[in-house]
Design a protein around this motif. Structure first.
Motif, mmCIF file in Angstrom:
data_model
loop_
_atom_site.group_PDB
_atom_site.id
_atom_site.type_symbol
_atom_site.label_atom_id
_atom_site.label_comp_id
_atom_site.label_asym_id
_atom_site.label_seq_id
_atom_site.Cartn_x
_atom_site.Cartn_y
_atom_site.Cartn_z
ATOM 1 N N PRO A 61 0.820 -1.207 0.000
ATOM 2 C CA PRO A 61 0.000 0.000 0.000
ATOM 3 C C PRO A 61 0.861 1.267 0.000
ATOM 4 N N TYR A 62 0.262 2.338 -0.476
ATOM 5 C CA TYR A 62 0.975 3.607 -0.618
ATOM 6 C C TYR A 62 1.508 4.125 0.710
ATOM 7 N N ASP A 63 0.737 3.952 1.784
ATOM 8 C CA ASP A 63 1.175 4.493 3.077
ATOM 9 C C ASP A 63 2.371 3.749 3.665
ATOM 10 N N LEU A 64 2.778 2.659 3.039
ATOM 11 C CA LEU A 64 4.000 1.969 3.448
ATOM 12 C C LEU A 64 5.238 2.848 3.215
ATOM 13 N N LEU A 65 5.107 3.852 2.352
ATOM 14 C CA LEU A 65 6.222 4.772 2.111
ATOM 15 C C LEU A 65 6.701 5.428 3.396
ATOM 16 N N GLN A 66 5.785 5.672 4.312
ATOM 17 C CA GLN A 66 6.172 6.293 5.577
ATOM 18 C C GLN A 66 7.102 5.368 6.364
ATOM 19 N N ASP A 67 6.801 4.082 6.399
ATOM 20 C CA ASP A 67 7.674 3.124 7.088
ATOM 21 C C ASP A 67 9.006 2.989 6.360
ATOM 22 N N ALA A 68 8.944 2.920 5.026
ATOM 23 C CA ALA A 68 10.184 2.826 4.243
ATOM 24 C C ALA A 68 11.042 4.066 4.463
ATOM 25 N N GLY A 69 10.401 5.220 4.525
ATOM 26 C CA GLY A 69 11.123 6.467 4.770
ATOM 27 C C GLY A 69 11.769 6.495 6.142
ATOM 28 N N ALA A 70 11.074 5.979 7.134
ATOM 29 C CA ALA A 70 11.645 5.931 8.479
ATOM 30 C C ALA A 70 12.876 5.031 8.510
ATOM 31 N N VAL A 71 12.802 3.910 7.819
ATOM 32 C CA VAL A 71 13.972 3.019 7.733
ATOM 33 C C VAL A 71 15.111 3.734 7.021
ATOM 34 N N TRP A 72 14.810 4.364 5.889
ATOM 35 C CA TRP A 72 15.846 5.053 5.120
ATOM 36 C C TRP A 72 16.506 6.147 5.958
ATOM 37 N N ASN A 73 15.713 6.910 6.668
ATOM 38 C CA ASN A 73 16.265 7.943 7.554
ATOM 39 C C ASN A 73 17.151 7.329 8.632
ATOM 40 N N SER A 74 16.732 6.193 9.194
ATOM 41 C CA SER A 74 17.527 5.553 10.246
ATOM 42 C C SER A 74 18.852 5.032 9.712
ATOM 43 N N TRP A 75 18.910 4.788 8.406
ATOM 44 C CA TRP A 75 20.156 4.341 7.761
ATOM 45 C C TRP A 75 21.033 5.518 7.342
ATOM 46 N N GLY A 76 20.586 6.737 7.588
ATOM 47 C CA GLY A 76 21.380 7.912 7.248
ATOM 48 C C GLY A 76 20.960 8.622 5.982
ATOM 49 N N GLY A 77 19.920 8.124 5.308
ATOM 50 C CA GLY A 77 19.422 8.788 4.110
ATOM 51 C C GLY A 77 18.491 9.923 4.472
ATOM 52 N N ARG A 78 17.874 10.512 3.441
ATOM 53 C CA ARG A 78 16.920 11.601 3.658
ATOM 54 C C ARG A 78 15.603 11.267 2.978
ATOM 55 N N TRP A 79 14.539 11.410 3.742
ATOM 56 C CA TRP A 79 13.180 11.206 3.270
ATOM 57 C C TRP A 79 12.265 12.063 4.127
ATOM 58 N N GLY A 80 11.156 12.507 3.570
ATOM 59 C CA GLY A 80 10.144 13.141 4.392
ATOM 60 C C GLY A 80 10.020 14.636 4.276
ATOM 61 N N ARG A 81 10.528 15.209 3.239
ATOM 62 C CA ARG A 81 10.412 16.666 3.082
ATOM 63 C C ARG A 81 9.252 17.044 2.174
ATOM 64 N N GLY A 82 8.077 16.489 2.478
ATOM 65 C CA GLY A 82 6.891 16.840 1.708
ATOM 66 C C GLY A 82 6.756 16.131 0.372
ATOM 67 N N ASP A 83 7.595 15.131 0.125
ATOM 68 C CA ASP A 83 7.554 14.389 -1.134
ATOM 69 C C ASP A 83 7.684 12.905 -0.792
ATOM 70 N N PRO A 84 6.576 12.224 -0.496
ATOM 71 C CA PRO A 84 6.658 10.877 0.056
ATOM 72 C C PRO A 84 7.267 9.822 -0.857
ATOM 73 N N ILE A 85 7.365 10.083 -2.145
ATOM 74 C CA ILE A 85 7.945 9.080 -3.049
ATOM 75 C C ILE A 85 9.448 9.267 -3.239
ATOM 76 N N HIS A 86 10.017 10.319 -2.669
ATOM 77 C CA HIS A 86 11.402 10.719 -2.933
ATOM 78 C C HIS A 86 12.356 10.267 -1.815
ATOM 79 N N PHE A 87 13.394 9.548 -2.215
ATOM 80 C CA PHE A 87 14.444 9.062 -1.301
ATOM 81 C C PHE A 87 15.784 9.568 -1.827
ATOM 82 N N GLU A 88 16.615 10.088 -0.926
ATOM 83 C CA GLU A 88 17.890 10.644 -1.374
ATOM 84 C C GLU A 88 18.945 10.526 -0.284
ATOM 85 N N VAL A 89 20.163 10.882 -0.663
ATOM 86 C CA VAL A 89 21.270 11.005 0.288
ATOM 87 C C VAL A 89 21.757 12.435 0.245
#
Length: 106
Positions: A78-106
């Motif tokens: 489901p689409y709202d799984l992006l929030q969990d994926a983003g939390a994991v990515w952030n915990s790994w040192g990446g960046r997620w969550g700046r108003g663009d839920p599909i976007h993952f970056e370093v």
């Protein structure tokens, strides 16, 4: 390495692939929708966004991590799984969550 992540910088691919693998192993679907973008492609998307014809935030050309192979966009089911994926990515040192839920970056 996964074809879907081919546009990322080589050092970043294994980390992004690990996140995708974690999602898939958990029984969910994930699809990468954008990785590297040329300046021209970024310019096109930026114009569309400015005209109100693109639903996602778009940085100006040269200011997007996509232009340098340092970001990817993905959607999950489901689409709202992006929030969990983003939390994991952030915990790994990446960046997620700046108003663009599909976007993952370093």
């Amino acid at each position: 390495m996964s074809f879907e992540l081919r546009g990322l910088e080589p050092w970043l691919r294994p980390h992004a692939a690990a996140l995708l693998s974690l999602i898939r192993r958990s029984g969910f679907r994930v699809r990468v929708t954008s990785v590297y973008r040329s300046m021209e492609k970024q310019r096109q998307l930026y114009r569309l966004r400015q005209a109100g014809k693109w639903p996602y935030p778009v940085a100006p050309p040269g200011r997007s991590k996509h232009n340098y192979g340092l970001a990817w966009d993905m959607v999950t089911e489901p689409y709202d799984l992006l929030q969990d994926a983003g939390a994991v990515w952030n915990s790994w040192g990446g960046r997620w969550g700046r108003g663009d839920p599909i976007h993952f970056e370093v």
